[in-house]
Structure formats: C-alpha cells, structure tokens
Design an enzyme around this catalytic site. Structure first.
Site, PDB file in Angstrom:
ATOM      1  N   LYS A  19       0.862  -1.202   0.000  1.00 16.22           N
ATOM      2  CA  LYS A  19       0.000   0.000   0.000  1.00 16.22           C
ATOM      3  C   LYS A  19       0.884   1.234   0.000  1.00 16.22           C
ATOM      4  CE  LYS A  19      -1.807   1.610   4.025  1.00 16.22           C
ATOM      5  NZ  LYS A  19      -1.496   3.015   4.263  1.00 16.22           N
ATOM      6  N   ASN A  20       1.906   1.244   0.844  1.00  9.68           N
ATOM      7  CA  ASN A  20       2.716   2.459   1.014  1.00  9.68           C
ATOM      8  C   ASN A  20       3.765   2.642  -0.074  1.00  9.68           C
ATOM      9  OD1 ASN A  20       1.098   2.976   3.159  1.00  9.68           O
ATOM     10  ND2 ASN A  20       2.622   2.476   4.730  1.00  9.68           N
ATOM     11  N   ARG A  88      -4.775  10.838   3.697  1.00  9.49           N
ATOM     12  CA  ARG A  88      -3.620  11.737   3.748  1.00  9.49           C
ATOM     13  C   ARG A  88      -2.713  11.542   2.542  1.00  9.49           C
ATOM     14  NH1 ARG A  88      -1.289  14.176   7.093  1.00  9.49           N
ATOM     15  NH2 ARG A  88       0.711  13.375   6.392  1.00  9.49           N
ATOM     16  N   CYS A 112      -5.491  12.364  11.689  1.00  7.16           N
ATOM     17  CA  CYS A 112      -6.250  11.119  11.806  1.00  7.16           C
ATOM     18  C   CYS A 112      -6.085  10.623  13.229  1.00  7.16           C
ATOM     19  CB  CYS A 112      -5.758  10.084  10.788  1.00  7.16           C
ATOM     20  SG  CYS A 112      -4.111   9.571  11.140  1.00  7.16           S
ATOM     21  N   ARG A 117      -0.401  14.832  12.221  1.00  8.68           N
ATOM     22  CA  ARG A 117       0.167  14.589  10.892  1.00  8.68           C
ATOM     23  C   ARG A 117       0.475  15.890  10.153  1.00  8.68           C
ATOM     24  NH1 ARG A 117      -1.494   9.212   9.521  1.00  8.68           N
ATOM     25  NH2 ARG A 117       0.251   9.233   8.066  1.00  8.68           N
ATOM     26  N   PRO A 118       1.320  16.763  10.674  1.00  8.21           N
ATOM     27  CA  PRO A 118       1.624  18.030  10.000  1.00  8.21           C
ATOM     28  C   PRO A 118       2.327  17.825   8.658  1.00  8.21           C
ATOM     29  CG  PRO A 118       3.136  17.669  11.807  1.00  8.21           C
ATOM     30  CD  PRO A 118       2.129  16.562  11.865  1.00  8.21           C
ATOM     31  N   ILE A 119       2.371  18.879   7.845  1.00  7.02           N
ATOM     32  CA  ILE A 119       3.029  18.794   6.526  1.00  7.02           C
ATOM     33  C   ILE A 119       4.094  19.889   6.386  1.00  7.02           C
ATOM     34  CG2 ILE A 119       1.139  17.700   5.240  1.00  7.02           C
ATOM     35  CD1 ILE A 119       0.369  20.695   4.492  1.00  7.02           C
ATOM     36  N   ASP A 120       4.545  20.415   7.519  1.00  5.42           N
ATOM     37  CA  ASP A 120       5.517  21.523   7.470  1.00  5.42           C
ATOM     38  C   ASP A 120       6.789  21.167   6.704  1.00  5.42           C
ATOM     39  OD1 ASP A 120       5.680  19.788   9.810  1.00  5.42           O
ATOM     40  OD2 ASP A 120       7.456  20.948  10.329  1.00  5.42           O
ATOM     41  N   LEU A 121       7.252  19.921   6.831  1.00  9.15           N
ATOM     42  CA  LEU A 121       8.511  19.542   6.155  1.00  9.15           C
ATOM     43  C   LEU A 121       8.304  19.503   4.637  1.00  9.15           C
ATOM     44  CD1 LEU A 121       9.721  16.739   8.590  1.00  9.15           C
ATOM     45  CD2 LEU A 121      10.369  19.163   8.567  1.00  9.15           C
ATOM     46  N   ASP A 299       4.230   1.093  12.185  1.00  5.88           N
ATOM     47  CA  ASP A 299       3.025   0.447  11.628  1.00  5.88           C
ATOM     48  C   ASP A 299       2.845  -0.979  12.126  1.00  5.88           C
ATOM     49  OD1 ASP A 299       3.260   2.017   8.342  1.00  5.88           O
ATOM     50  OD2 ASP A 299       2.662   2.759  10.308  1.00  5.88           O
ATOM     51  N   VAL A 321       7.474   7.619  16.943  1.00  3.46           N
ATOM     52  CA  VAL A 321       7.224   8.272  15.647  1.00  3.46           C
ATOM     53  C   VAL A 321       5.966   9.126  15.662  1.00  3.46           C
ATOM     54  CG1 VAL A 321       6.817   7.875  13.194  1.00  3.46           C
ATOM     55  CG2 VAL A 321       8.479   6.459  14.429  1.00  3.46           C
ATOM     56  N   ARG A 391      -8.767  -0.832   4.420  1.00  4.84           N
ATOM     57  CA  ARG A 391      -8.011   0.239   3.736  1.00  4.84           C
ATOM     58  C   ARG A 391      -6.611  -0.241   3.371  1.00  4.84           C
ATOM     59  NH1 ARG A 391      -8.532   6.049   6.428  1.00  4.84           N
ATOM     60  NH2 ARG A 391      -7.000   6.330   4.821  1.00  4.84           N
TER      61      ARG A 391
HETATM   62  C1  EPZ Z   1       3.968   7.152   6.056  1.00  2.48           C
HETATM   63  O1  EPZ Z   1       3.172   8.208   6.576  1.00  2.48           O
HETATM   64  C2  EPZ Z   1       3.062   5.936   5.999  1.00  2.48           C
HETATM   65  N1  EPZ Z   1       1.955   6.193   5.082  1.00  2.48           N
HETATM   66  C3  EPZ Z   1       2.538   5.613   7.408  1.00  2.48           C
HETATM   67  O2  EPZ Z   1       1.770   4.412   7.318  1.00  2.48           O
HETATM   68  C4  EPZ Z   1       3.742   5.357   8.317  1.00  2.48           C
HETATM   69  O3  EPZ Z   1       3.276   5.137   9.634  1.00  2.48           O
HETATM   70  C5  EPZ Z   1       4.675   6.572   8.302  1.00  2.48           C
HETATM   71  O4  EPZ Z   1       5.071   6.853   6.934  1.00  2.48           O
HETATM   72  C6  EPZ Z   1       5.935   6.343   9.122  1.00  2.48           C
HETATM   73  O5  EPZ Z   1       6.602   5.210   8.652  1.00  2.48           O
HETATM   74  C7  EPZ Z   1       2.174   6.083   3.742  1.00  2.48           C
HETATM   75  O6  EPZ Z   1       3.272   5.793   3.302  1.00  2.48           O
HETATM   76  C8  EPZ Z   1       1.000   6.327   2.858  1.00  2.48           C
HETATM   77  P1  EPZ Z   1       5.976  10.599   8.135  1.00  2.48           P
HETATM   78  P2  EPZ Z   1       3.753   9.722   6.575  1.00  2.48           P
HETATM   79  O7  EPZ Z   1       5.879  11.841   7.312  1.00  2.48           O
HETATM   80  O8  EPZ Z   1       4.531   9.959   5.339  1.00  2.48           O
HETATM   81  C9  EPZ Z   1       6.044  13.926  11.469  1.00  2.48           C
HETATM   82  C10 EPZ Z   1      -0.057   3.015   7.667  1.00  2.48           C
HETATM   83  O9  EPZ Z   1      -0.566   2.531   8.685  1.00  2.48           O
HETATM   84  N2  EPZ Z   1       6.016  14.878  10.342  1.00  2.48           N
HETATM   85  O10 EPZ Z   1       7.231   9.772   8.059  1.00  2.48           O
HETATM   86  O11 EPZ Z   1       2.637  10.639   6.895  1.00  2.48           O
HETATM   87  C11 EPZ Z   1       4.693  13.224  11.643  1.00  2.48           C
HETATM   88  O12 EPZ Z   1       3.837  14.014  12.452  1.00  2.48           O
HETATM   89  C12 EPZ Z   1       0.371   4.465   7.663  1.00  2.48           C
HETATM   90  O13 EPZ Z   1       0.155   2.382   6.593  1.00  2.48           O
HETATM   91  C13 EPZ Z   1       6.174  16.237  10.615  1.00  2.48           C
HETATM   92  O14 EPZ Z   1       6.340  16.639  11.762  1.00  2.48           O
HETATM   93  O15 EPZ Z   1       4.752   9.640   7.829  1.00  2.48           O
HETATM   94  C14 EPZ Z   1       5.058  11.957  12.328  1.00  2.48           C
HETATM   95  O16 EPZ Z   1       5.174  12.184  13.723  1.00  2.48           O
HETATM   96  C15 EPZ Z   1       0.114   5.150   8.988  1.00  2.48           C
HETATM   97  N3  EPZ Z   1       6.119  17.121   9.586  1.00  2.48           N
HETATM   98  C16 EPZ Z   1       6.451  11.630  11.765  1.00  2.48           C
HETATM   99  O17 EPZ Z   1       6.945  12.835  11.168  1.00  2.48           O
HETATM  100  C17 EPZ Z   1       5.927  16.732   8.286  1.00  2.48           C
HETATM  101  O18 EPZ Z   1       5.916  17.593   7.377  1.00  2.48           O
HETATM  102  C18 EPZ Z   1       6.433  10.555  10.709  1.00  2.48           C
HETATM  103  O19 EPZ Z   1       5.644  11.006   9.650  1.00  2.48           O
HETATM  104  C19 EPZ Z   1       5.767  15.349   8.028  1.00  2.48           C
HETATM  105  C20 EPZ Z   1       5.814  14.444   9.064  1.00  2.48           C
END
Ligand code: EPZ
Length: 409
Positions: A19-20, A88, A112, A117-121, A299, A321, A391
C-alpha cells in the site's frame, strides 16, 4: 468483523503489493503524460480513492485485471476536497502537480486517529525548491518554477521525502535531500521514476541526489510486496500459536519484526521470497521502540502489542514516531489485557489469555491488532468499524479464513 477464538493459523498466505509503495507511485504517474502501466494493484480502499482522484484530474485510466494504465495529459490542478480529506496520502499529488503545472491548490490533509500529521517539512522543501506557498481557506496554494537546491529534513519523514523527490525530478538543476527517509517504499518510488527516465541516486541512504529532467516518459512497473501486511500475518501466526508460510515477501524488509519475533520465542525461517513463522506456547516479553526504517516500524506497534498481551512477563513498547498511536490499548483492555500507558510508553503485563469482546477499530493498524487479539482470545470478538482494516489489507477476510480463522463480516 466477527471472529471466534482461539484458533491457531495454519497454511499459506500470499502477500499483496505494498500500500505504502503503490500510493506514492500512483501519485508519481502524474509526472509523465505518456503511457504508464502498473501491475498487481492491490484491491484496497486507499488505492481506489487515489485512482478516483487521478481520474478527477482528467486522466484517462484503464483498469484491467490487476493492472492499471494511465494515459494522456490533464489540466485540472485542484484535486477534489472530499477525496483529499479521505486519505492523507492524496497529499502526495502536490509534488507532481507543482512540478508539472507550476501551480497547485490542495486542501490541507486531515489529521487522523494517530496524530495531527503536520506537513511543514513538505512545504518547507517546496519553498526551498522555489515555490511560493500560500495558505487560504483550509487550502494550500503553491506556485512557481522549481529549481534544484539543498534540502535538509528535520525528521526523515517518508511523505516529505517522497513529495520532494517527485517535485525535484522535473525541477531545473540538481537537488540533494539530506536526512531523507530510508524506507523500501522510497527506493521503489525512485525505481519507478527512473524507469520513466528520471535521474535519482541514493534512495535507501540518507542523502538522495535528484537531477531534474525535462520530461518523463512511458513505463511498465511491478511495485514491491507489502512489508507491513507481511509483518502483520507473521505476528498473527506467532500470536495464535500457529504455523504459516508467507510467500511473495522480501525477508530483508521485515528484519526488525523477524528479530523481535525470534526474541519472543517464535520460530522464523526465511528463503528468497518466503518466510515461515511458527508460534510457541510461551511468549517471552520484549522491549520495543518504534523508529524510522530500518528500526522497528511504527506500523507494526499495535499488532505486536496484541501479541505481547499474553507474554510470560512484562513488555515495554515506546512509540517514538507518532504522538497518539495507542488508540488500540483501550480496546485490548476490554479483552482482558493489562496495559498501562506512561506518555509515549506502554507497559504490557502479560495475562494468561484474552477473552472475546465487542471492540472498535479506530485506525488501520489498530484494527489489525484487534483481529490478532481475537484469534488469541477465548470466545467471540466483534470488531466494529472494521472497514478501517480493508483500507490496507487486501482480501483480509478471505486470507484469514484460508488460514483457518473462524471469521465472518
Ligand atoms: C507514512 O506516513 C506511511 N503512510 C505511514 O503508514 C507510516 O506510519 C509513516 O510513513 C511512518 O513510517 C504512507 O506511506 C502512505 P511521516 P507519513 O511523514 O509519510 C512527522 C499506515 O498505517 N512529520 O514519516 O505521513 C509526523 O507528524 C500508515 O500504513 C512532521 O512533523 O509519515 C510523524 O510524527 C500510517 N512534519 C512523523 O513525522 C511533516 O511535514 C512521521 O511522519 C511530516 C511528518
């Protein structure tokens, strides 16, 4: 979802496409207007939603058997709100749209159950590549011609790494992403883009070099198998004291889960694309801390907690995480587990056995933890909101039933 337990899982299970991996690859298909064919598409809801979103952008999509063919150009640059809000991962179309059209308007993705789940980065990276970012009415608007640059990620975010790789692949000049995520899905995404003529090196290390190209071309691609689905069935086999063979799996991708299963007393044997897991009556307690890849995957945290709820002794799980990924604890307590939460750490005091109960799936992996607990528990468990599980787990009811589970939907 109704499950009668306890039942030891026996038999074989085929792991589906990741999926990912498939979600960012589907987003990356927007980077080229030529024909792309992607095979072994998993029949899961998140994929359906992303394909719907791509169709709404005006792209012709042919779906035949488990393969999908995209063709042609598109002019829409505003992905529909109601689809973006549903998952997302739809935010991953932002990088491709910005790179292809020089402008995109997209709603802020929802948080969720597991965190804000911020997107600042993501946004910081787009700005470093030259985009002008404005926030208006719950939407993000990004405009500008992208130029290669040096991006340092404060956290090795999977989504930010993926979005920025996609944006940089058509930017003018070379981009370096430092402290990039190392997940296998990042490598699969770069292999997909390179198969269209991209010039990306270093995926799987923490510095990724992307040389922007003018145009990306056609391709045909087979994404990797799902390491989290594989990990989930591995834990289900150990938790139910069963003995199952998983095939279409990459053992390298589940090393940390294998190590923890062996530490807890299960038997795990590997061959090139297969893994056999045999549970043992005594489950030994273990300490787990979730970390970015190659550390123990967040996960897999909920699934492992269900398994350890019947260990001989106390286990400790630290979720480093996400800030709120213990929603499954409340439900496991209803089944007789003994778990205490202290901030980001859970102490799981093993009990002799769980009892079936009525429980609720709050998110995808919490739902998986509950079906694992239900396989271990005495009596009937009813999991409501079990569509969360669909999902990310293709044909989960059929696969569990084929392994001997007494399960109905
Ligand atoms: C991906 O989510 C996966 N989803 C998630 O799987 C997985 O848990 C996660 O990576 C971590 O491995 C998909 O690939 C579709 P991150 P993503 O950005 O990209 C913080 C599942 O169950 N962060 O690595 O959203 C964030 O808040 C799902 O299959 C910021 O602060 O994960 C979190 O604490 C759930 N700012 C941490 O980083 C940002 O701009 C990890 O998030 C982005 C993220």
């Amino acid at each position: 979802m109704k499950i009668m337990g306890p039942v030891p899982l026996k038999g074989e299970v085929e792991i589906s496409t990741s999926k990912n991996a498939i979600l960012p690859i589907l987003a990356a298909s927007l980077l080229s207007e030529e024909k792309k064919i992607i095979h072994k598409i998993p029949d899961i809801d998140d994929v359906e939603i992303i394909i719907q979103l791509i169709k709404e952008l005006g792209i012709k999509v042919n779906y035949f058997d488990k393969s999908i063919e995209f063709n042609g150009s598109y002019n829409q640059i505003e992905p529909p709100f109601e689809l973006v809000r549903q998952i997302r991962a739809s935010f991953l179309v932002m990088g491709p749209l910005l790179a292809r059209k020089g402008s995109v308007r997209i709603s802020l993705p929802g948080g969720c159950a597991i965190g804000t789940r911020p997107i600042d980065l993501h946004l910081k990276g787009f700005a470093i590549l030259g985009a002008q970012i404005i926030q208006a009415g719950g939407d993000i608007i990004a405009k500008g011609k992208l130029r290669g640059n040096h991006i340092y990620l404060d956290f090795p975010s999977v989504g930010a790494t993926e979005n920025l790789i996609m944006a940089a692949s058509l930017a003018e000049g070379t981009t370096y992403i430092e402290n990039a995520a190392l997940e296998p899905e990042i490598i699969d995404l770069t292999n997909f883009i390179n198969s269209m003529g991209g010039k990306i090196k270093g995926a799987g290390t923490n510095v990724i070099k992307i040389e922007g190209v003018k145009k990306l071309k056609e391709t045909e691609y087979y994404p990797i198998p799902d390491r989290i689905e594989a990990g989930t069935y591995m834990v289900a086999a150990a938790a139910s004291r069963g003995n199952i063979l998983l095939y279409n799996v990459i053992p390298e991708h589940v090393k940390s889960v294998t190590a923890k299963l062996i530490e807890s007393g299960a038997e795990v044997s590997e061959s090139d694309k297969q893994i056999r897991v045999k549970g043992s009556d005594i489950i030994k307690p273990v300490y787990i801390k979730t970390l970015p890849y190659p550390g123990f995957p967040t996960d897999m945290q909920a699934q492992f907690m269900a398994y350890l709820s019947c260990a001989e002794g106390s286990s400790i799980i630290t979720e480093s995480v996400f800030e709120n990924r213990f929603m499954h604890v409340q439900e496991l307590l209803r089944m007789g587990a003994n778990i205490k939460i202290e901030g980001r750490t859970a102490i799981i005091k093993g009990v002799r056995s769980l009892d079936g109960a009525n429980v609720k799936a709050t998110d995808l992996r919490a739902g998986a933890a509950l079906f694992i607990a239900a396989l271990m528990a005495r009596g009937q468990t009813i999991i409501t909101d079990s569509e969360h599980i669909d999902r990310g787990y293709e044909k989960v009811t059929d696969k569990l039933r084929a392994l001997g589970a007494d399960i109905t939907r």
